[in-house]
Design an enzyme around this catalytic site. Sequence first.
Site, PDB file in Angstrom:
ATOM      1  N   ASP A 116      56.284-126.176 -28.005  1.00 33.44           N
ATOM      2  CA  ASP A 116      57.223-127.259 -28.624  1.00 33.44           C
ATOM      3  C   ASP A 116      57.972-127.660 -27.704  1.00 33.44           C
ATOM      4  OD1 ASP A 116      58.409-127.812 -30.905  1.00 33.44           O
ATOM      5  OD2 ASP A 116      60.027-126.304 -31.025  1.00 33.44           O
ATOM      6  N   GLY A 165      64.417-119.786 -28.904  1.00 31.81           N
ATOM      7  CA  GLY A 165      63.703-118.469 -29.312  1.00 31.81           C
ATOM      8  C   GLY A 165      63.433-118.472 -30.788  1.00 31.81           C
ATOM      9  N   LYS A 171      53.508-129.803 -30.116  1.00 29.32           N
ATOM     10  CA  LYS A 171      54.342-130.801 -30.372  1.00 29.32           C
ATOM     11  C   LYS A 171      53.832-132.083 -29.489  1.00 29.32           C
ATOM     12  CE  LYS A 171      58.823-130.697 -29.574  1.00 29.32           C
ATOM     13  NZ  LYS A 171      60.244-130.305 -30.049  1.00 29.32           N
ATOM     14  N   ASP A 173      59.895-120.655 -20.764  1.00 29.83           N
ATOM     15  CA  ASP A 173      60.620-121.882 -20.843  1.00 29.83           C
ATOM     16  C   ASP A 173      61.415-122.094 -19.525  1.00 29.83           C
ATOM     17  OD1 ASP A 173      62.061-123.332 -23.515  1.00 29.83           O
ATOM     18  OD2 ASP A 173      63.268-123.553 -21.599  1.00 29.83           O
ATOM     19  N   ASP A 187      58.955-123.270 -15.044  1.00 26.59           N
ATOM     20  CA  ASP A 187      58.648-124.652 -15.404  1.00 26.59           C
ATOM     21  C   ASP A 187      57.049-124.750 -15.310  1.00 26.59           C
ATOM     22  OD1 ASP A 187      58.057-127.348 -15.214  1.00 26.59           O
ATOM     23  OD2 ASP A 187      59.741-127.761 -13.794  1.00 26.59           O
ATOM     24  N   TRP A 225      60.866-119.744 -32.536  1.00 27.04           N
ATOM     25  CA  TRP A 225      59.385-119.315 -32.797  1.00 27.04           C
ATOM     26  C   TRP A 225      59.068-118.044 -32.300  1.00 27.04           C
ATOM     27  CZ3 TRP A 225      55.502-124.061 -31.813  1.00 27.04           C
ATOM     28  CH2 TRP A 225      56.038-125.316 -32.766  1.00 27.04           C
TER      29      TRP A 225
END
Length: 197
Positions: free
Chosen positions: A113, A51, A153, A71, A89, A53
């Site tokens: 990320d 958490g 990312k 997440d 997911d 970010w």
Amino acid sequence: MARFVLKDTFYNKAKQEGFRARSAYKLQEIQNRFHSVRKGDRVLDLGCAPGSWLQLLSGMVGGEGTVAGIDILPTPPLPAKNITTIVADIRKTDNRDVLPGQAIDGFDVVTCDIAPNLSGIREVDDARIEELFGAVLQTVEAALKPGGHFIIKSFFTGVQKGISEKLRKGFAKVSAYKPAASRSVSSEVYYICQGKR
Ligand SMILES: C[S@@+](CC[C@H](N)C(=O)[O-])C[C@H]1O[C@@H](n2cnc3c(N)ncnc32)[C@H](O)[C@@H]1O
């Protein structure tokens, strides 16, 4: 030796400043350079746990803005009122139904990320990265407003070129950026994608 100094610097700074992960400083550097997130924005954060970010984004968007996080693992609750999180997911979810009480479209910014589980076997990892990237891109297509920004990312791998080509098709400007807070031994790189077409 220098690597340990860098790790300790960001790890200790995160502890002292109350961030849940040192990753916070990567996003802070990206924001300082690209100014993607503005006050009042609605932001979707993919791969949000634990958490850090979310903590930063919550302050960046302020009381008029909101931040939704997704997440596969639960994110321990955060006190800020403008943060919502769900467990899902990203590869399996029907992206239009994941956010209770919120439409999945109309986000100003999407951040991602997510780190897949890497095996060290090149073919296996490339397939995992591609699968994840495909699912993330689908979500971005549904969630992000035209003109919106996307921060993701990625990793220097065999599928890197295909990923950056797809991003360049979807956005007016795409910049690859390695923040100082990212370990130099890590193959990760961030793409800052501006102006969704
Ligand atoms: C590096 S961590 C994110 C750290 C986060 N940005 C922070 O600052 O706290 C990567 C996250 O991606 C999540 N993740 C991996 N695969 C996922 C998937 N298929 N769907 C959703 N989240 C996933 C992991 O559970 C993990 O929490």
